[in-house]
Design an enzyme around this catalytic site. Structure first.
Site, PDB file in Angstrom:
ATOM      1  N   LYS A  82      57.526 -31.622  -8.309  1.00  0.00           N
ATOM      2  CA  LYS A  82      56.497 -32.652  -8.434  1.00  0.00           C
ATOM      3  C   LYS A  82      55.858 -32.581  -9.816  1.00  0.00           C
ATOM      4  O   LYS A  82      55.538 -31.496 -10.311  1.00  0.00           O
ATOM      5  CB  LYS A  82      55.443 -32.472  -7.333  1.00  0.00           C
ATOM      6  N   SER A 157      51.024 -38.882  -2.812  1.00  0.00           N
ATOM      7  CA  SER A 157      51.360 -38.804  -4.226  1.00  0.00           C
ATOM      8  C   SER A 157      52.718 -38.162  -4.495  1.00  0.00           C
ATOM      9  O   SER A 157      53.219 -38.197  -5.633  1.00  0.00           O
ATOM     10  CB  SER A 157      50.277 -38.009  -4.982  1.00  0.00           C
ATOM     11  N   SER A 181      49.287 -36.555   0.895  1.00  0.00           N
ATOM     12  CA  SER A 181      50.304 -36.718  -0.136  1.00  0.00           C
ATOM     13  C   SER A 181      51.630 -36.029   0.129  1.00  0.00           C
ATOM     14  O   SER A 181      52.598 -36.255  -0.597  1.00  0.00           O
ATOM     15  CB  SER A 181      49.757 -36.247  -1.491  1.00  0.00           C
TER      16      SER A 181
END
Length: 482
Positions: A82, A157, A181
């Protein structure tokens, strides 16, 4: 194994084949890089790719195994991290123009642990600007598109991570979760995401290491693979003061087993406290019926979540100001309006505000603790809507109720955040338009094992997660690497 088999084998199967030397790390990494070349231009999930570096690491991994060295549990498995997680020597932008050329000198702890277990870094997955929100779009790289409908959002996210998993670009993905997320992009992309109990996965470096609002965790295409990855990520670390002492290996414990007789609570709308679109409610209701067929005692009931909304909004705003307040002073003109708004909300807070949030969350914890004395797990929608138009900042309304901010449409996830309970998103079904919907499985305090067992039983009974997006077959040919 042909490239398609390599890209859609489970991580557990692939890791075993690598250790048995039935396939090489170079073959595995090459197959995934070819998938990235073909499909990523359509979905925009991986935004920084280090292909040459990955191939070099794969070759070194093969040589180590051939020399008789012990293979780690993730030996040879490619992972794109990420873009909120620092990667030493690899650009990490946090989705912000302010950090467009930022190259960290050290790895985040989760990256460190994945690499230590033998995983090979492919690159970085897309995120919203500064990771704020559950829709992955930012000024640097644009939007990540949903593989099941390229006109729709991939969530966030950890949206790039979820889309990359769905497309077979990686077998495992790391993510983080404050208000959903890990869970929301899992739901939107028909994969699995776990928000672990706070402290289960340690975090370092961290500006506020005593905070429990945000956690790091695993995503994968199966619950078993999530458990495998959790076993690597979890465990104590002296740099993380809240890290649980339980060794990570415990998290890979057996998932198979009869859940007959489990007491299962469920709510289509968190006790009437949040609006949920009818098409999502219908899928979740059908998923709940599976637990009845598995022999569980199912009851429609929800714990009292009052106070969770106010406590979350206060704590999140405080966290945003703490993390990004200095950036606002220097780079306001380069930051998105929603980012600016949430930081400024943090600046309005007073000492009594923060104290009230703590009192509200304490009362919530005890109500939920008492609730789980009567139930093994709680089932809920992950997201209040199915994947929405990728061109929107966020849904304007949910089931006729207006959404005033970029956070409102994810209350079904962030209210659960405030309980401190572990929560799993597992593929539950599809809307009539073919859009994925996830089921949220919530367990008692530190009951990570319970949510994994329940999610695995449901997954084995339904096999919803085995449905692949058409973009995998259609793809694009060629296309530049990010």
């Amino acid at each position: 194994m042909n490239p398609a088999d390599l890209c859609f084998s489970t991580a557990t199967e692939l890791a075993a084949a690598l250790r048995r030397r039935e396939v090489s790390a170079r073959e595995v990494v090459t197959a995934h890089l070819e998938r990235v070349d073909r499909v990523n231009p359509s979905v925009n999930a991986i935004v920084t790719l280090v292909a040459d570096r990955a191939l070099e690491q794969a070759a070194a991994a093969d040589e180590r195994l051939a020399s008789g060295a012990e293979a780690g549990p993730l030996h040879g498995l490619p992972v794109a991290h990420k873009d909120l997680h620092d990667t030493a020597g690899i650009r990490t932008t946090y989705g912000s123009p302010v950090f467009a050329d930022h190259v960290p000198a050290r790895d985040h702890l989760v990256v460190e642990r994945l690499k230590g277990a033998g995983a090979i870094t492919l690159g970085k997955t897309n995120v919203p600007e500064l990771g704020m929100g559950s829709h992955t779009v930012n000024p640097l790289f644009g939007a990540t598109r949903n593989p099941y409908d390229l006109s729709r959002s991939a969530g966030g996210s950890s949206g790039g991570a979820g889309a990359a998993l769905a497309c077979g670009m990686q077998p495992l993905a790391d993510g983080s979760d404050t208000g959903g997320s890990l869970r929301n992009p899992a739901s939107f992309n028909n994969v699995v995401g776990l928000r672990p109990s706070p402290g289960r996965v340690p975090s370092w470096p961290d500006k506020a290491p005593w905070g429990q609002l945000s956690v790091k965790g695993p995503m994968a295409r199966t619950v078993r693979d999530v458990a495998l990855m959790l076993s690597v990520l979890a465990g104590p670390d002296p740099r993380s003061p809240l890290a649980l002492d339980t060794p990570g290996s415990v998290c890979a414990g057996p998932l198979d087993g009869d859940i007959r007789g489990w007491r299962v609570a469920w709510s289509p709308d968190l006790g009437g406290s949040v609006p949920v679109d009818p098409e999502v409610r219908d899928v979740v209701r059908g998923a709940v019926e599976v637990f009845g067929a598995l022999g569980c005692e199912v009851e429609e009931v929800c714990p009292d979540l009052s106070g969770a909304d106010e406590a979350f909004l206060i704590q999140r705003a405080w966290q945003m100001e703490l993390a990004y307040g200095p950036l606002l002073d220097e780079h306001r003109h380069r930051m998105a309006p929603d980012v600016v708004w949430n930081i400024e909300e943090g600046r309005k807070l007073t000492g009594p505000d923060l104290g009230r949030a703590q009192v509200l969350q304490a009362a919530l914890f005890h109500r939920v603790r008492e609730f789980f004395e009567s139930y093994d797990v709680l089932l809920l929608p992950v997201s209040q809507v199915a994947p929405f138009d990728v061109g929107l900042a966020y849904p304007a309304s949910v089931d006729g109720t207006g959404m005033e901010t970029y956070l409102d449409w994810m209350r079904s996830a962030y209210l659960i955040t405030m309980t401190g309970c572990p929560a799993l998103s597992v593929p539950a079904g599809f809307t009539p338009a073919g859009l994925p919907v996830g089921l949220q499985v919530v367990g008692p305090h530190r009951g990570d094992a319970a949510v994994l067992r329940a999610g695995h039983a449901f997954e084995q009974a339904t096999r919803v997660g085995e449905r692949r997006p058409e973009v995998v077959a259609a793809g694009t040919t060629g296309g530049g690497r990010p």
